[in-house]
Scaffold this motif. Structure first.
Motif, PDB file in Angstrom:
ATOM      1  N   ARG A  27       0.814  -1.199   0.000  1.00 38.59           N
ATOM      2  CA  ARG A  27       0.000   0.000   0.000  1.00 38.59           C
ATOM      3  C   ARG A  27       0.856   1.261   0.000  1.00 38.59           C
ATOM      4  NH1 ARG A  27      -3.790   1.108   4.022  1.00 38.59           N
ATOM      5  NH2 ARG A  27      -5.000   2.240   2.496  1.00 38.59           N
ATOM      6  N   ALA A  28       2.169   1.034   0.003  1.00 43.99           N
ATOM      7  CA  ALA A  28       3.039   2.206   0.031  1.00 43.99           C
ATOM      8  C   ALA A  28       2.799   3.092  -1.175  1.00 43.99           C
ATOM      9  CB  ALA A  28       4.488   1.775   0.072  1.00 43.99           C
ATOM     10  N   SER A  31       0.191   5.500  -0.564  1.00 40.94           N
ATOM     11  CA  SER A  31       0.462   6.561   0.405  1.00 40.94           C
ATOM     12  C   SER A  31       1.789   7.230   0.081  1.00 40.94           C
ATOM     13  CB  SER A  31       0.489   5.991   1.822  1.00 40.94           C
ATOM     14  OG  SER A  31       1.435   4.955   1.865  1.00 40.94           O
ATOM     15  N   PRO A  32       1.726   8.205  -0.791  1.00 38.10           N
ATOM     16  CA  PRO A  32       2.969   8.810  -1.268  1.00 38.10           C
ATOM     17  C   PRO A  32       3.666   9.594  -0.159  1.00 38.10           C
ATOM     18  CG  PRO A  32       1.094  10.092  -1.994  1.00 38.10           C
ATOM     19  CD  PRO A  32       0.540   8.888  -1.313  1.00 38.10           C
ATOM     20  N   ILE A  33       4.936   9.781  -0.340  1.00 37.20           N
ATOM     21  CA  ILE A  33       5.714  10.577   0.607  1.00 37.20           C
ATOM     22  C   ILE A  33       5.222  12.016   0.538  1.00 37.20           C
ATOM     23  CG2 ILE A  33       8.025  11.256   1.282  1.00 37.20           C
ATOM     24  CD1 ILE A  33       7.492   8.240   1.204  1.00 37.20           C
ATOM     25  N   ALA A  34       5.024  12.591   1.690  1.00 38.33           N
ATOM     26  CA  ALA A  34       4.501  13.954   1.721  1.00 38.33           C
ATOM     27  C   ALA A  34       5.541  14.934   1.195  1.00 38.33           C
ATOM     28  CB  ALA A  34       4.123  14.318   3.147  1.00 38.33           C
ATOM     29  N   VAL A  36       8.185  17.213  -1.295  1.00 43.30           N
ATOM     30  CA  VAL A  36       9.572  17.005  -1.675  1.00 43.30           C
ATOM     31  C   VAL A  36      10.435  17.228  -0.451  1.00 43.30           C
ATOM     32  CG1 VAL A  36      11.435  17.796  -3.163  1.00 43.30           C
ATOM     33  CG2 VAL A  36       9.071  17.834  -3.987  1.00 43.30           C
ATOM     34  N   ARG A  37      11.386  16.357  -0.247  1.00 42.94           N
ATOM     35  CA  ARG A  37      12.228  16.528   0.934  1.00 42.94           C
ATOM     36  C   ARG A  37      13.557  17.150   0.577  1.00 42.94           C
ATOM     37  NH1 ARG A  37      11.383  10.996   4.155  1.00 42.94           N
ATOM     38  NH2 ARG A  37       9.135  10.931   3.922  1.00 42.94           N
TER      39      ARG A  37
ATOM     40  N   MET B   1      12.881  14.959  -4.510  1.00 47.55           N
ATOM     41  CA  MET B   1      13.883  13.903  -4.546  1.00 47.55           C
ATOM     42  C   MET B   1      13.202  12.552  -4.521  1.00 47.55           C
ATOM     43  SD  MET B   1      16.698  13.173  -1.695  1.00 47.55           S
ATOM     44  CE  MET B   1      17.405  14.760  -2.042  1.00 47.55           C
ATOM     45  N   ASP B 207      13.189  14.879   7.334  1.00 46.31           N
ATOM     46  CA  ASP B 207      13.962  14.356   6.206  1.00 46.31           C
ATOM     47  C   ASP B 207      14.255  12.860   6.243  1.00 46.31           C
ATOM     48  OD1 ASP B 207      14.074  16.880   5.257  1.00 46.31           O
ATOM     49  OD2 ASP B 207      16.021  17.337   6.116  1.00 46.31           O
ATOM     50  N   GLY B 212       6.874   5.373   3.105  1.00 51.20           N
ATOM     51  CA  GLY B 212       5.494   5.215   3.547  1.00 51.20           C
ATOM     52  C   GLY B 212       5.178   5.918   4.854  1.00 51.20           C
ATOM     53  N   THR B 214       4.327   8.726   6.293  1.00 50.77           N
ATOM     54  CA  THR B 214       3.884  10.109   6.115  1.00 50.77           C
ATOM     55  C   THR B 214       3.783  10.769   7.481  1.00 50.77           C
ATOM     56  OG1 THR B 214       1.615   9.401   6.250  1.00 50.77           O
ATOM     57  CG2 THR B 214       2.552   9.570   4.051  1.00 50.77           C
ATOM     58  N   LYS B 217       1.115   9.383   9.589  1.00 53.30           N
ATOM     59  CA  LYS B 217       1.276   8.033  10.122  1.00 53.30           C
ATOM     60  C   LYS B 217       2.267   7.983  11.274  1.00 53.30           C
ATOM     61  CE  LYS B 217      -0.026   4.975   6.316  1.00 53.30           C
ATOM     62  NZ  LYS B 217      -0.508   5.915   5.281  1.00 53.30           N
ATOM     63  N   THR B 563       9.135  -0.425   5.170  1.00 51.33           N
ATOM     64  CA  THR B 563       8.077   0.283   4.464  1.00 51.33           C
ATOM     65  C   THR B 563       6.856   0.305   5.379  1.00 51.33           C
ATOM     66  OG1 THR B 563       8.918  -0.576   2.393  1.00 51.33           O
ATOM     67  CG2 THR B 563       6.711   0.389   2.358  1.00 51.33           C
ATOM     68  N   VAL B 564       6.268   1.485   5.513  1.00 52.00           N
ATOM     69  CA  VAL B 564       5.153   1.650   6.436  1.00 52.00           C
ATOM     70  C   VAL B 564       3.848   1.683   5.656  1.00 52.00           C
ATOM     71  CG1 VAL B 564       4.073   3.281   8.010  1.00 52.00           C
ATOM     72  CG2 VAL B 564       6.506   2.797   8.200  1.00 52.00           C
ATOM     73  N   TYR B 565       2.864   0.920   6.128  1.00 52.50           N
ATOM     74  CA  TYR B 565       1.581   0.846   5.431  1.00 52.50           C
ATOM     75  C   TYR B 565       0.434   1.439   6.233  1.00 52.50           C
ATOM     76  CZ  TYR B 565       4.187  -2.438   2.577  1.00 52.50           C
ATOM     77  OH  TYR B 565       5.128  -3.013   1.768  1.00 52.50           O
TER      78      TYR B 565
END
Lengths: 223, 593
Positions: A27-28, A31-34, A36-37, B1, B207, B212, B214, B217, B563-565
């Motif tokens: 499911r990753a 749930s995209p990374i929030a 741009v880091r 990135m 950073d 996963g 977020t 979460k 990886t976090v779900y």
């Protein structure tokens, strides 16, 4: 834990969540990374800038309160060298940017062996020299005031002048150390075209510039 | 990135092998967290013994306290505390407890250990700054403790060091010469350490989160440490220049905080035009957020632990709690004036500070109601950490309710200088945060040391402490309402003498409650070496720290990139193997937000 008994599922009815046995589906992707880091060093520099801004905001508010609290505020005759120092510091920001442009241009060269960082290094050295010139100039300004018989405890305006310039000067020395560190990193990793440390040091250096212009404004208006 | 490449390899190096690099000047956030925790443990017992001295003196003013005359022949001749030395003890108790216990343990200690693990990182963003942060704090502690051993003893101006007495030097009393300068330097150094720490916390949270993970979460404890770091960054950035100005007033002859024409000890002070109120504004601009620096991590730790033992998510979901913590963080910056209702500031300003003070109770109340609602109808597993969470809620409510009274300038005028305020802040800030530290210790000890703590001893410790703190601080409300002034070393006025039996009761309760902490100390040390081995996930919890060995390896996850779900509180999930779903479990939950 073994002694503790509980009824699984009883609480589940309250949470309202049910589990299906569709295991294994990642499911990753859903749930995209929030956002741009940034690199940690970039984040760190911006966070540090927040803290330093807060520090000088506190000092500014202290100045306003202190100016109003007593009848002993006396304006200073500002040493003219302060304006020369300002010009040197602003110039150093430009030399730093020229240097970064050169580095980016050299890094764009596809062949690592053809990359030449030597001109960029010269501009970086010029930046360092201008930074040192600024610090030396600030010390000359202190000597100038001392020659007028104005010291740290002479009057509240002079107290704030010395505190402002000393604290800013210390931060500039930190910036010089940061630039030196970035240069060392750069010479070691010539072939990786991602000067992260230099980017962070540059942001900090420009901030020192902006901070000084702000402080000079306060000094000129209030002192 | 691209996130795949963003997994930062902070630990380029292999694990350290020498003792010095492994345990002393370590770059490992876990070791640094334990160092902070150990420092807080030393500090809390120091501060507690100081409070015992004060309590014995308050109950029995002529009692000779053994060994105290060795520590301070002038302050306690023959073991009997002088009024000035009482103030020294008060100052050092407050400073040690607020800075080196309530800031160090729940924020820097647990935060350093668990924030990187809970977001799935291998270490903090800047390990070297992290190491510096601890050692700078350690130096600050030594500088502060040195004040006990200088000629005229520790300062007497309280943990708030109000100017001008804290600024003029030796004329204002014993301890106000070198002792007060050491205090100012210690706190300035402490600020540097906290700024470095906050920088690390913020950069790590933003950073270094794993795939996963977020922001939504993240576990509530990590959220609390993150918000606290943001508060601390701005608060300590104000206290630092304030301390510098204070020290300059003391040693360089400036007049930032000292007004003109001030005569102290029959001497005209050579200063002019400074503003004592300026110090109060600068101090409390830091000081009120500092209250939340102590209590927000506690709120986060309790919100993190509670669902594990109620076996269901918090009522209303974790976003509400996150919202509460962020709101508290913002509001903490606009309420500092409520510490200054009696300072002579404009009464209209008092009203302006009273309103946000009442508003900040709203998010705190929402959080409290969420905890209470989450307990309701739950099959609670009454383990020691769960008990301490419940105890935290109890003392947080007890201390919070007196806050409603004190937020009104008209009531505060009467109560401000009395034991009512002492009771209020000890409950809501001191004891509440300590309970969260205990909850965190019993909860995470299996992870930190790989050994379970003894549950029976833990429960005895909880009940003795819980009853004890109520026996100590509840009667103080009564004392305050009766007009018993705080900071006095002895009670000789007609209206205070009848209250002395209450003080004697409180003293006995304080000594017994303090003695009960030896049970904790024994349990901690014994379990550390002899306790039964802990499994990786002894509490059936979901967050990432339970997804690795106990204790975790040097890089936290043994080279795995998690990886976090799911969110951190998928408890009570019907149909799963246990009744919970780990954050890293790829199972799909129907209806998950």
């Amino acid at each position: 834990m073994a002694s503790t008994t509980y009824k699984p599922g009883a609480a589940g009815a309250i949470s309202g969540a049910k589990l299906t046995v569709e295991a294994g589906r990642a499911r990753a992707a859903a749930s995209p990374i929030a956002g741009v880091r940034l690199e940690p060093s970039q984040t760190g520099i911006w966070v540090a800038i927040c803290a330093i801004s807060m520090c000088f905001a506190a000092l500014t508010s202290a100045l306003v309160v202190r100016e109003g609290s007593g009848m002993d505020w006396q304006r200073l005759v500002l040493p003219r060298i302060l304006y020369f120092n300002t010009a040197a510091l602003i110039a150093s920001s430009f030399t730093l940017e020229i240097s970064r442009k050169r580095i980016a241009a050299a890094a764009a060269n596809a062949d690592p062996r053809m990359r030449s960082y030597a001109p960029a290094m010269n501009w970086l050295l010029a930046t360092l020299a201008l930074g040192l010139l600024f610090v030396a100039g600030q010390i000359v300004a202190w000597r100038n005031l001392a020659a007028q018989g104005i010291f740290l405890a002479t009057n509240p305006a002079s107290s704030f002048f010395y505190v402002f310039t000393a604290m800013h000067g210390l931060h500039v020395l930190g910036g010089l150390a940061g630039l030196l560190y970035a240069m060392r990193r750069l010479t070691r990793t010539m072939r990786t075209p991602k000067p992260v440390a230099l980017g962070a040091a540059a942001v900090y250096w420009h901030f020192m510039d902006v901070l000084w212009v702000y402080l000079l404004f306060i000094i000129a208006v209030r002192m | 990135m691209d996130h795949g490449s963003a997994q930062p390899a902070v630990h380029h190096m292999t694990p350290p092998t020498t003792f010095i690099r492994k345990y002393v000047f370590s770059l490992d956030h876990k070791v640094i967290g334990l160092q902070y925790y150990g420092l807080a443990l030393v500090a809390v017992f120091t501060g507690m013994v100081l409070s015992w001295f004060m309590r014995i003196h308050l109950g029995w003013a002529t009692a000779a306290i053994p060994l105290l005359d060795k520590l301070s022949p002038n302050g306690a001749p023959g073991g009997v505390i002088t009024p000035e030395y009482y103030l020294s003890l008060l100052t050092m108790h407050g400073t040690i407890m607020v800075f080196f216990v309530l800031t160090n343990a729940p924020f820097a200690g647990f935060g350093n250990y668990f924030l990187p693990i809970q977001v799935g990182a291998e270490d903090m963003a800047f390990p070297k700054f992290n190491m510096m942060s601890f050692w700078v704090t350690f130096v600050a502690f030594l500088v502060l403790i040195a004040a006990f051993f200088v000629a005229d003893g520790p300062p007497i101006s309280g943990w708030t060091a109000y100017a001008p007495l804290s600024a003029v030097g030796g004329d204002s009393g014993p301890g106000e010469a070198l002792g007060q300068t050491l205090w100012g330097l210690s706190i300035a150094i402490f600020c540097v350490g906290q700024l470095l720490g906050s920088l690390n916390f913020i950069a790590t949270t933003l950073d270094l989160r794993t795939k996963g993970m977020t922001l939504a979460k993240m576990p509530l404890s990590t959220w609390a440490w993150f918000v606290t770091a943001c508060i601390g960054l701005l608060a300590f950035a104000v206290l630092l220049p304030a301390c510098i100005l204070l020290v300059l007033d003391r040693i360089a002859g400036t007049s930032f905080f000292i007004p003109g024409g001030l005569v102290i000890s029959d001497k005209l002070q050579p200063h002019n035009g400074g503003s004592p109120l300026l110090w109060q504004h600068l101090f409390w601009f830091f000081g009120h957020p500092e209250v939340y620096i102590a209590i927000l991590p506690a709120i986060g730790i309790v919100s993190h632990i509670l669902p594990t033992f109620t076996r269901k998510p918090l009522l209303g979901g974790q976003r509400v709690v996150i919202g509460c913590m962020v709101a508290i963080g913002f509001l903490s910056y606009v309420v500092w004036g409520h510490h200054m209702f009696l300072s002579g500031m404009n009464p209209f300003s008092a009203l302006l500070f009273s309103v946000p003070t009442l508003i900040i109770t709203i998010p705190a109340t929402i959080a409290t109601l969420i905890w209470l609602g989450s307990i309701y109808g739950a099959n609670i597993r009454f383990t020691t950490p769960a008990l301490f969470c419940l105890g935290f809620i109890s003392v947080f409510i007890s201390g919070g309710i007196s806050g409603f009274f004190l937020a009104q300038p008209s009531i505060d005028t009467y109560l401000h200088a009395t034991y009512f305020v002492v009771a209020h802040f000890h409950f809501v800030m001191g004891v509440a945060a300590i309970f969260a530290i205990f909850a965190g210790t019993y909860f995470w000890a299996p992870k930190m040391w790989g050994r379970m703590m003894n549950e029976t001893l833990g429960k005895i410790h909880f009940w003795l402490t819980f009853i004890g703190v109520y026996a100590i601080f509840m009667p103080m409300h009564y004392l305050g309402l009766a007009g018993n002034v705080r900071r006095y070393s002895a009670f000789v006025d007609d209206y205070l003498v009848p209250l002395i039996p209450v003080h004697k009761f409180i003293t006995v309760a304080a000594l017994l409650t303090g003695a009960a902490q030896l049970i904790f100390l024994y349990n901690l040390i014994h379990s550390r070496f002899k306790g039964p081995k802990a499994s990786d996930n002894p509490w059936d919890a979901t967050s990432l720290e339970w997804d690795t060995t106990s204790p975790p390896p040097f890089d936290n996850f043994g080279g795995r990139h998690l990886t976090v779900y799911h969110g951190a509180y998928e408890y009570g999930v019907a149909g799963s193997k246990g009744d919970y779903v780990m954050q890293t479990s790829p199972e799909k939950i129907v209806g998950e937000s």
